[in-house]
Enzyme design. Structure first.
Site, PDB file in Angstrom:
ATOM      1  CG  LEU A  65      -2.087  -1.005   1.180  1.00 45.87           C
ATOM      2  CD1 LEU A  65      -2.751  -1.130   2.545  1.00 45.87           C
ATOM      3  CD2 LEU A  65      -3.117  -0.600   0.133  1.00 45.87           C
ATOM      4  CB  THR A  84     -10.292  -5.985   0.532  1.00 49.94           C
ATOM      5  OG1 THR A  84      -9.119  -6.787   0.555  1.00 49.94           O
ATOM      6  CG2 THR A  84     -11.210  -6.469  -0.549  1.00 49.94           C
ATOM      7  CE1 TYR A 164      -9.856  -0.894  10.410  1.00 52.95           C
ATOM      8  CE2 TYR A 164     -11.911  -0.700  11.642  1.00 52.95           C
ATOM      9  CZ  TYR A 164     -11.210  -1.148  10.527  1.00 52.95           C
ATOM     10  OH  TYR A 164     -11.870  -1.838   9.539  1.00 52.95           O
ATOM     11  CE  LYS A 168     -11.955   0.399   6.282  1.00 51.27           C
ATOM     12  NZ  LYS A 168     -11.129  -0.260   5.216  1.00 51.27           N
TER      13      LYS A 168
HETATM   14  P1  NAP Z   1      -7.155  -8.870   7.270  1.00 51.34           P
HETATM   15  O1  NAP Z   1      -7.373 -10.319   7.136  1.00 51.34           O
HETATM   16  O2  NAP Z   1      -6.100  -8.420   8.228  1.00 51.34           O
HETATM   17  O3  NAP Z   1      -6.883  -8.255   5.833  1.00 51.34           O
HETATM   18  C1  NAP Z   1      -6.191  -7.057   5.656  1.00 51.34           C
HETATM   19  C2  NAP Z   1      -5.427  -7.153   4.357  1.00 51.34           C
HETATM   20  O4  NAP Z   1      -4.741  -5.915   4.149  1.00 51.34           O
HETATM   21  C3  NAP Z   1      -4.374  -8.251   4.383  1.00 51.34           C
HETATM   22  O5  NAP Z   1      -4.528  -9.011   3.214  1.00 51.34           O
HETATM   23  C4  NAP Z   1      -3.065  -7.490   4.368  1.00 51.34           C
HETATM   24  O6  NAP Z   1      -2.084  -8.084   3.558  1.00 51.34           O
HETATM   25  C5  NAP Z   1      -3.457  -6.205   3.705  1.00 51.34           C
HETATM   26  N1  NAP Z   1      -2.515  -5.168   4.066  1.00 51.34           N
HETATM   27  C6  NAP Z   1      -2.313  -4.598   5.274  1.00 51.34           C
HETATM   28  N2  NAP Z   1      -1.319  -3.705   5.205  1.00 51.34           N
HETATM   29  C7  NAP Z   1      -0.884  -3.720   3.918  1.00 51.34           C
HETATM   30  C8  NAP Z   1       0.141  -3.030   3.199  1.00 51.34           C
HETATM   31  N3  NAP Z   1       0.930  -2.112   3.782  1.00 51.34           N
HETATM   32  N4  NAP Z   1       0.295  -3.305   1.878  1.00 51.34           N
HETATM   33  C9  NAP Z   1      -0.478  -4.230   1.253  1.00 51.34           C
HETATM   34  N5  NAP Z   1      -1.442  -4.920   1.872  1.00 51.34           N
HETATM   35  C10 NAP Z   1      -1.634  -4.664   3.186  1.00 51.34           C
HETATM   36  O7  NAP Z   1      -8.499  -8.118   7.720  1.00 51.34           O
HETATM   37  P2  NAP Z   1      -9.975  -8.155   7.123  1.00 51.34           P
HETATM   38  O8  NAP Z   1     -10.866  -8.205   8.292  1.00 51.34           O
HETATM   39  O9  NAP Z   1     -10.120  -9.140   6.050  1.00 51.34           O
HETATM   40  O10 NAP Z   1     -10.070  -6.685   6.513  1.00 51.34           O
HETATM   41  C11 NAP Z   1     -10.128  -6.443   5.109  1.00 51.34           C
HETATM   42  C12 NAP Z   1     -10.776  -5.106   4.875  1.00 51.34           C
HETATM   43  O11 NAP Z   1     -12.096  -5.114   5.416  1.00 51.34           O
HETATM   44  C13 NAP Z   1     -10.065  -3.921   5.524  1.00 51.34           C
HETATM   45  O12 NAP Z   1     -10.167  -2.830   4.637  1.00 51.34           O
HETATM   46  C14 NAP Z   1     -10.903  -3.661   6.774  1.00 51.34           C
HETATM   47  O13 NAP Z   1     -10.801  -2.344   7.218  1.00 51.34           O
HETATM   48  C15 NAP Z   1     -12.284  -3.968   6.226  1.00 51.34           C
HETATM   49  N6  NAP Z   1     -13.309  -4.267   7.231  1.00 51.34           N
HETATM   50  C16 NAP Z   1     -13.156  -5.343   8.059  1.00 51.34           C
HETATM   51  C17 NAP Z   1     -14.165  -5.631   8.985  1.00 51.34           C
HETATM   52  C18 NAP Z   1     -14.089  -6.821   9.899  1.00 51.34           C
HETATM   53  O14 NAP Z   1     -14.865  -6.901  10.851  1.00 51.34           O
HETATM   54  N7  NAP Z   1     -13.190  -7.772   9.653  1.00 51.34           N
HETATM   55  C19 NAP Z   1     -15.299  -4.808   9.073  1.00 51.34           C
HETATM   56  C20 NAP Z   1     -15.406  -3.704   8.209  1.00 51.34           C
HETATM   57  C21 NAP Z   1     -14.406  -3.455   7.287  1.00 51.34           C
HETATM   58  P3  NAP Z   1      -1.001  -9.141   4.056  1.00 51.34           P
HETATM   59  O15 NAP Z   1      -1.763 -10.390   4.259  1.00 51.34           O
HETATM   60  O16 NAP Z   1      -0.040  -9.225   2.944  1.00 51.34           O
HETATM   61  O17 NAP Z   1      -0.439  -8.604   5.335  1.00 51.34           O
END
Ligand code: NAP
Length: 350
Positions: A65, A84, A164, A168
């Site tokens: 990113l 995402t 956080y 967002k």
């Molecule tokens: P997650 O499993 O931690 O996924 C986050 C992803 O972001 C991972 O694939 C990670 O890649 C990537 N990432 C983080 N830092 C990065 C960087 N510097 N460069 C490239 N990639 C990077 O969490 P998730 O829950 O699936 O979240 C995915 C999205 O959904 C996020 O935008 C989050 O804000 C949103 N969201 C989540 C929830 C929830 O309850 N889980 C609710 C609302 C919104 P690596 O694997 O390579 O580290």
């Protein structure tokens, strides 16, 4: 949208994105999946496994990113980009800007700049959050009609309070700004509440997994604060991204939230299926939580004051009536998630 064109999914190895990739591969798409390190077998093995059993084709691309231009190769040739990637961590860091805000906001700008440069792009679906709609639960008291809708924006989070959520809302605002500066591609945002349900990977840092682990491990055996969440199944969140990607009428923001439940209500549901686990059985009074939270959980008194004890309501009607999302019962989401964590060794088998 041409369904023969590849679809780019950023942060593909993550909890939510893995289900999006699965959905696309099962439908026969070519998926340009970005990860930080495609050579890290533990992060990507599950994606290769998903591809093996599907009609689709997986292509992995390395992208970070905070590296300008690093997503461009993955976006080349795509009409649809599903963005995402963004850190979802709420503790364990000292600098919220470096841990959350910079990757979320600069990262979104980097991805969208590449979308501007790649002529094929027609639509971007951004994974935003209800954290972009409200900052603290207390805001429900002022929400028109007592319900959070897509009309609202989080204006209360900051680097020092709810970083956080701040990451967002700032990322989503950045996305709308970049979108408005051009006319070739349009933007749709998916704004999920707390996402639960089985994970296809054990490597994720997603806070969703921590919430379930804290409930089932006995850490919260003495009781939980009255903290209420909107909850939505990860499989519905993935489906919504794909629906939003290909529905020509899709536009604007979509709240994805199926139910509201407090931590105690989630534990009570789980106990019906997992009676041997040390799930919490009582709710702690707010004054006590406020007293101990800074030391016991590293949570500020301001957070407790503004978030404990409020009933939340989310308007999910746009997701149901316009996108066609069908939400499953909460018990299925929670129990499937808990069972998967036991199977994966993330919770002790009892
Ligand atoms: P997650 O499993 O931690 O996924 C986050 C992803 O972001 C991972 O694939 C990670 O890649 C990537 N990432 C983080 N830092 C990065 C960087 N510097 N460069 C490239 N990639 C990077 O969490 P998730 O829950 O699936 O979240 C995915 C999205 O959904 C996020 O935008 C989050 O804000 C949103 N969201 C989540 C929830 C929830 O309850 N889980 C609710 C609302 C919104 P690596 O694997 O390579 O580290």
């Amino acid at each position: 949208m041409d369904k023969n064109k590849p679809v780019c999914v950023t942060g593909a190895s993550g909890y939510i994105a893995s289900w999006i990739v699965k959905d696309l591969l099962d439908k026969g798409f070519v998926v340009h999946a970005t990860v930080r390190d495609s050579n890290k077998a533990s992060s990507v093995a599950h994606l290769w496994k998903l591809a093996e059993g599907s009609k689709g084709t997986l292509k992995l691309f390395d992208a970070d990113l905070i590296q300008p231009g690093s997503f461009k190769a993955a976006i080349e040739g795509c009409e649809l980009v599903i963005h995402t990637a963004s850190p979802f961590v709420i503790k364990g860091f000292t600098d919220p800007n470096e841990a959350l805000i910079r990757p979320a906001v600069e990262g979104t700008e980097n991805v969208l700049k590449s979308c501007n440069e790649v002529e094929t792009v027609r639509r971007v679906v951004l994974t935003s959050s209800v954290a972009s709609i409200y900052g603290d639960a207390v805001e429900i008291l002022k929400a028109p009609g007592g319900i959070f809708t897509e009309q609202l924006w989080n204006n209360t989070s900051s680097e020092g309070h709810q970083p956080y959520s701040y990451s967002k809302v700032m990322a989503e605002r950045k996305a709308w700004d970049v979108c408005k500066s051009q006319s070739r591609w349009d933007l749709v945002t998916i704004n999920p509440s707390l996402v639960m349900g089985p994970s296809l990977t054990t490597q994720t840092q997603s806070t969703s997994i921590d919430v379930m682990r804290d409930l089932g491990s006995g850490r919260q055996r003495t009781g939980v604060p009255m903290l209420e969440f909107g909850v939505v199944d990860v499989r519905e969140v993935a489906t919504a991204h794909v629906l939003a990607g290909f529905d020509s009428n899709a536009e604007g923001r979509y709240i994805l939230s199926a139910h509201t439940a407090s931590l105690l209500q989630m534990a009570t549901i789980l106990r019906t299926r997992f009676p041997r686990y040390p799930l919490p059985t009582k709710q702690l009074p707010k004054f006590l939580v406020k007293l101990v939270a800074p030391i016991a959980a590293g949570v500020s008194r301001e957070f407790i004051q503004k978030n404990v004890g409020y009933h939340l309501r989310f308007d999910n009607s746009r997701s149901v009536n316009l996108l066609g999302v069908k939400y499953r019962p909460l018990i299925e989401t929670l129990c499937d998630h808990f069972a998967q964590m036991i199977d994966d060794g993330l919770l002790k088998r009892r």
